[in-house]
Design a protein around this motif. Sequence first.
Motif, PDB file in Angstrom:
ATOM      1  N   VAL A 118       0.860  -1.202   0.000  1.00  0.00           N
ATOM      2  CA  VAL A 118       0.000   0.000   0.000  1.00  0.00           C
ATOM      3  C   VAL A 118       0.891   1.245   0.000  1.00  0.00           C
ATOM      4  CG1 VAL A 118      -1.692   1.330   1.333  1.00  0.00           C
ATOM      5  CG2 VAL A 118      -2.000  -1.142   1.074  1.00  0.00           C
ATOM      6  N   LYS A 119       1.911   1.237   0.863  1.00  0.00           N
ATOM      7  CA  LYS A 119       2.837   2.385   0.957  1.00  0.00           C
ATOM      8  C   LYS A 119       3.538   2.645  -0.367  1.00  0.00           C
ATOM      9  CE  LYS A 119       3.903   2.543   5.891  1.00  0.00           C
ATOM     10  NZ  LYS A 119       4.614   1.708   6.853  1.00  0.00           N
ATOM     11  N   LYS A 120       3.889   1.562  -1.069  1.00  0.00           N
ATOM     12  CA  LYS A 120       4.609   1.704  -2.342  1.00  0.00           C
ATOM     13  C   LYS A 120       3.682   1.978  -3.520  1.00  0.00           C
ATOM     14  CE  LYS A 120       8.647  -1.120  -1.229  1.00  0.00           C
ATOM     15  NZ  LYS A 120       9.196  -2.489  -1.312  1.00  0.00           N
ATOM     16  N   GLY A 121       2.369   2.031  -3.266  1.00  0.00           N
ATOM     17  CA  GLY A 121       1.419   2.294  -4.347  1.00  0.00           C
ATOM     18  C   GLY A 121       1.093   1.081  -5.197  1.00  0.00           C
ATOM     19  N   LYS A 122       1.460  -0.118  -4.696  1.00  0.00           N
ATOM     20  CA  LYS A 122       1.164  -1.338  -5.470  1.00  0.00           C
ATOM     21  C   LYS A 122      -0.259  -1.846  -5.204  1.00  0.00           C
ATOM     22  CE  LYS A 122       5.939  -2.922  -5.816  1.00  0.00           C
ATOM     23  NZ  LYS A 122       6.848  -4.063  -5.567  1.00  0.00           N
ATOM     24  N   ILE A 123      -0.840  -1.423  -4.076  1.00  0.00           N
ATOM     25  CA  ILE A 123      -2.227  -1.760  -3.729  1.00  0.00           C
ATOM     26  C   ILE A 123      -2.923  -0.462  -3.341  1.00  0.00           C
ATOM     27  CG2 ILE A 123      -3.712  -2.887  -2.011  1.00  0.00           C
ATOM     28  CD1 ILE A 123      -1.667  -5.146  -1.827  1.00  0.00           C
ATOM     29  N   ARG A 124      -4.114  -0.250  -3.902  1.00  0.00           N
ATOM     30  CA  ARG A 124      -4.866   0.975  -3.598  1.00  0.00           C
ATOM     31  C   ARG A 124      -5.721   0.775  -2.347  1.00  0.00           C
ATOM     32  NH1 ARG A 124      -7.069   4.479  -7.654  1.00  0.00           N
ATOM     33  NH2 ARG A 124      -7.684   6.436  -6.653  1.00  0.00           N
ATOM     34  N   TYR A 125      -6.538  -0.272  -2.364  1.00  0.00           N
ATOM     35  CA  TYR A 125      -7.436  -0.537  -1.229  1.00  0.00           C
ATOM     36  C   TYR A 125      -7.318  -2.005  -0.825  1.00  0.00           C
ATOM     37  CZ  TYR A 125      -9.321   3.916  -2.733  1.00  0.00           C
ATOM     38  OH  TYR A 125      -9.444   5.233  -3.101  1.00  0.00           O
ATOM     39  N   VAL A 126      -7.644  -2.273   0.455  1.00  0.00           N
ATOM     40  CA  VAL A 126      -7.492  -3.631   1.009  1.00  0.00           C
ATOM     41  C   VAL A 126      -8.834  -4.133   1.510  1.00  0.00           C
ATOM     42  CG1 VAL A 126      -6.332  -5.026   2.790  1.00  0.00           C
ATOM     43  CG2 VAL A 126      -5.088  -3.169   1.640  1.00  0.00           C
ATOM     44  N   GLY A 127      -9.124  -5.409   1.226  1.00  0.00           N
ATOM     45  CA  GLY A 127     -10.342  -6.044   1.708  1.00  0.00           C
ATOM     46  C   GLY A 127     -10.031  -7.351   2.424  1.00  0.00           C
ATOM     47  N   LEU A 128     -11.046  -7.915   3.059  1.00  0.00           N
ATOM     48  CA  LEU A 128     -10.911  -9.175   3.808  1.00  0.00           C
ATOM     49  C   LEU A 128     -11.973 -10.151   3.322  1.00  0.00           C
ATOM     50  CD1 LEU A 128     -10.606  -7.558   7.362  1.00  0.00           C
ATOM     51  CD2 LEU A 128      -8.719  -8.375   5.910  1.00  0.00           C
ATOM     52  N   SER A 129     -11.781 -11.427   3.623  1.00  0.00           N
ATOM     53  CA  SER A 129     -12.763 -12.437   3.230  1.00  0.00           C
ATOM     54  C   SER A 129     -12.955 -13.471   4.340  1.00  0.00           C
ATOM     55  CB  SER A 129     -12.301 -13.128   1.951  1.00  0.00           C
ATOM     56  OG  SER A 129     -13.250 -14.081   1.523  1.00  0.00           O
ATOM     57  N   GLU A 130     -14.208 -13.845   4.570  1.00  0.00           N
ATOM     58  CA  GLU A 130     -14.592 -14.810   5.608  1.00  0.00           C
ATOM     59  C   GLU A 130     -14.019 -14.430   6.970  1.00  0.00           C
ATOM     60  OE1 GLU A 130     -16.930 -17.857   5.368  1.00  0.00           O
ATOM     61  OE2 GLU A 130     -17.315 -16.102   4.143  1.00  0.00           O
ATOM     62  N   VAL A 131     -14.428 -13.280   7.463  1.00  0.00           N
ATOM     63  CA  VAL A 131     -13.957 -12.786   8.763  1.00  0.00           C
ATOM     64  C   VAL A 131     -15.146 -12.442   9.645  1.00  0.00           C
ATOM     65  CG1 VAL A 131     -11.675 -11.888   8.129  1.00  0.00           C
ATOM     66  CG2 VAL A 131     -13.710 -10.518   7.632  1.00  0.00           C
ATOM     67  N   ASN A 132     -14.917 -12.477  10.972  1.00  0.00           N
ATOM     68  CA  ASN A 132     -15.965 -12.029  11.890  1.00  0.00           C
ATOM     69  C   ASN A 132     -15.681 -10.583  12.313  1.00  0.00           C
ATOM     70  OD1 ASN A 132     -14.073 -12.086  14.049  1.00  0.00           O
ATOM     71  ND2 ASN A 132     -14.513 -14.247  14.443  1.00  0.00           N
ATOM     72  N   VAL A 133     -16.588 -10.004  13.067  1.00  0.00           N
ATOM     73  CA  VAL A 133     -16.472  -8.578  13.437  1.00  0.00           C
ATOM     74  C   VAL A 133     -15.195  -8.320  14.238  1.00  0.00           C
ATOM     75  CG1 VAL A 133     -17.549  -6.680  14.713  1.00  0.00           C
ATOM     76  CG2 VAL A 133     -18.965  -8.173  13.292  1.00  0.00           C
ATOM     77  N   GLU A 134     -14.856  -9.217  15.173  1.00  0.00           N
ATOM     78  CA  GLU A 134     -13.650  -9.025  15.999  1.00  0.00           C
ATOM     79  C   GLU A 134     -12.403  -8.999  15.117  1.00  0.00           C
ATOM     80  OE1 GLU A 134     -16.268 -11.028  16.922  1.00  0.00           O
ATOM     81  OE2 GLU A 134     -16.781  -9.374  18.284  1.00  0.00           O
ATOM     82  N   GLN A 135     -12.349  -9.908  14.148  1.00  0.00           N
ATOM     83  CA  GLN A 135     -11.189  -9.951  13.254  1.00  0.00           C
ATOM     84  C   GLN A 135     -11.091  -8.675  12.413  1.00  0.00           C
ATOM     85  OE1 GLN A 135     -12.347 -13.692  11.453  1.00  0.00           O
ATOM     86  NE2 GLN A 135     -10.671 -14.801  12.449  1.00  0.00           N
ATOM     87  N   ILE A 136     -12.216  -8.189  11.932  1.00  0.00           N
ATOM     88  CA  ILE A 136     -12.198  -6.938  11.149  1.00  0.00           C
ATOM     89  C   ILE A 136     -11.656  -5.807  12.014  1.00  0.00           C
ATOM     90  CG2 ILE A 136     -13.548  -5.248   9.825  1.00  0.00           C
ATOM     91  CD1 ILE A 136     -15.673  -7.498   9.396  1.00  0.00           C
ATOM     92  N   LYS A 137     -12.165  -5.701  13.248  1.00  0.00           N
ATOM     93  CA  LYS A 137     -11.731  -4.616  14.155  1.00  0.00           C
ATOM     94  C   LYS A 137     -10.235  -4.694  14.420  1.00  0.00           C
ATOM     95  CE  LYS A 137     -16.073  -3.727  16.571  1.00  0.00           C
ATOM     96  NZ  LYS A 137     -16.861  -3.996  17.797  1.00  0.00           N
ATOM     97  N   LYS A 138      -9.739  -5.909  14.625  1.00  0.00           N
ATOM     98  CA  LYS A 138      -8.309  -6.091  14.900  1.00  0.00           C
ATOM     99  C   LYS A 138      -7.479  -5.625  13.698  1.00  0.00           C
ATOM    100  CE  LYS A 138      -4.826  -9.538  16.115  1.00  0.00           C
ATOM    101  NZ  LYS A 138      -4.504 -10.960  16.318  1.00  0.00           N
ATOM    102  N   ILE A 139      -7.930  -6.000  12.505  1.00  0.00           N
ATOM    103  CA  ILE A 139      -7.185  -5.645  11.289  1.00  0.00           C
ATOM    104  C   ILE A 139      -7.306  -4.150  10.996  1.00  0.00           C
ATOM    105  CG2 ILE A 139      -7.093  -6.031   8.785  1.00  0.00           C
ATOM    106  CD1 ILE A 139      -7.748  -9.039   9.490  1.00  0.00           C
ATOM    107  N   GLN A 140      -8.430  -3.545  11.345  1.00  0.00           N
ATOM    108  CA  GLN A 140      -8.587  -2.096  11.137  1.00  0.00           C
ATOM    109  C   GLN A 140      -7.584  -1.285  11.959  1.00  0.00           C
ATOM    110  OE1 GLN A 140     -12.903  -1.899  11.874  1.00  0.00           O
ATOM    111  NE2 GLN A 140     -13.153  -0.954   9.859  1.00  0.00           N
ATOM    112  N   GLU A 141      -7.050  -1.901  13.012  1.00  0.00           N
ATOM    113  CA  GLU A 141      -6.008  -1.210  13.795  1.00  0.00           C
ATOM    114  C   GLU A 141      -4.665  -1.247  13.059  1.00  0.00           C
ATOM    115  OE1 GLU A 141      -5.987  -2.970  17.680  1.00  0.00           O
ATOM    116  OE2 GLU A 141      -8.071  -2.364  18.083  1.00  0.00           O
TER     117      GLU A 141
END
Length: 278
Positions: A147-170
């Motif tokens: 992301v920092k190098k501009g190779k990825i614009r946006y990031v998504g997740l797959s098959e995750v629960n709410v706790e996992q999303i919150k952890k990754i959002q940090e």
Amino acid sequence: MENTSLTLKIGDFEVNRLGYGAMQLTGKGVFGAVEDGANAVKVLQAAVAGGVNFIDTAEAYGPKFNESLIADALYPYQSDLLIATKGGFDRPGPNNWIPNGSPENIRENIEGSLRRLKVDTIGLWQLHRIDPKVDVAETLKPVVEAVKKGKIRYVGLSEVNVEQIKKIQEILPIASVQNLYNLGNRQWESVLDYTAQQQLAFIPWYPLASGPSKLESKIKAVAEKHHATIAQIALAWLLKRSSNILLIPGTKSVAHLNENLKAAAVQLSDEEFEALSA
């Protein structure tokens, strides 16, 4: 539960909420190249011609063949086309999926996807699965770097629960979540509600419950009233369920593709929506 708009924003991209999932354009068991390559190219080109500007693929589809096929069919890409890919699986054989969240593997997946898709920046890169054997912060190090190098614009997740999303959002900003969800399987309701609240795109995979005929009796009367197919009603229900839902029905047939795209025109009443949801 209002589909007030048929588009949604993923960062700077405005995408039509009826996208296309390319997983079926592979060999049996999502392994190897698709049998009829010329037809697969036609389907992809027809999707874009039909107004689709969000296409979902993955390094693991084939593996690798699916991304190359998309480039063969659509490169150079339309400026408004968002191609989403994924990484984080090993594919030793047909129908065999093994999570591999090692940073080395993720880095290799990202570099390979850039090459195969013929892009300098992946519009949306999704972690296909969290590998239970690897700390997710370690898995995501090469993603943060990309992301920092501009190779990825946006990031998504797959098959995750709410706790996992919150952890990754940090660790880094998240733009989308792709979980199994359809009229017949709503186990991820809490995730859908969380993504709506966070203004993240929610991308249900298997939006047709792998053949909505399983729900036929429920949907039939509504479908007849709208002169629509069972599949169109299943998709229309998802569009109405939440305005952050982005659909990626897949098919190997141009006729079926066009049928799916017409689901956007089906407006379910609140009563119909409630009856189907019951």
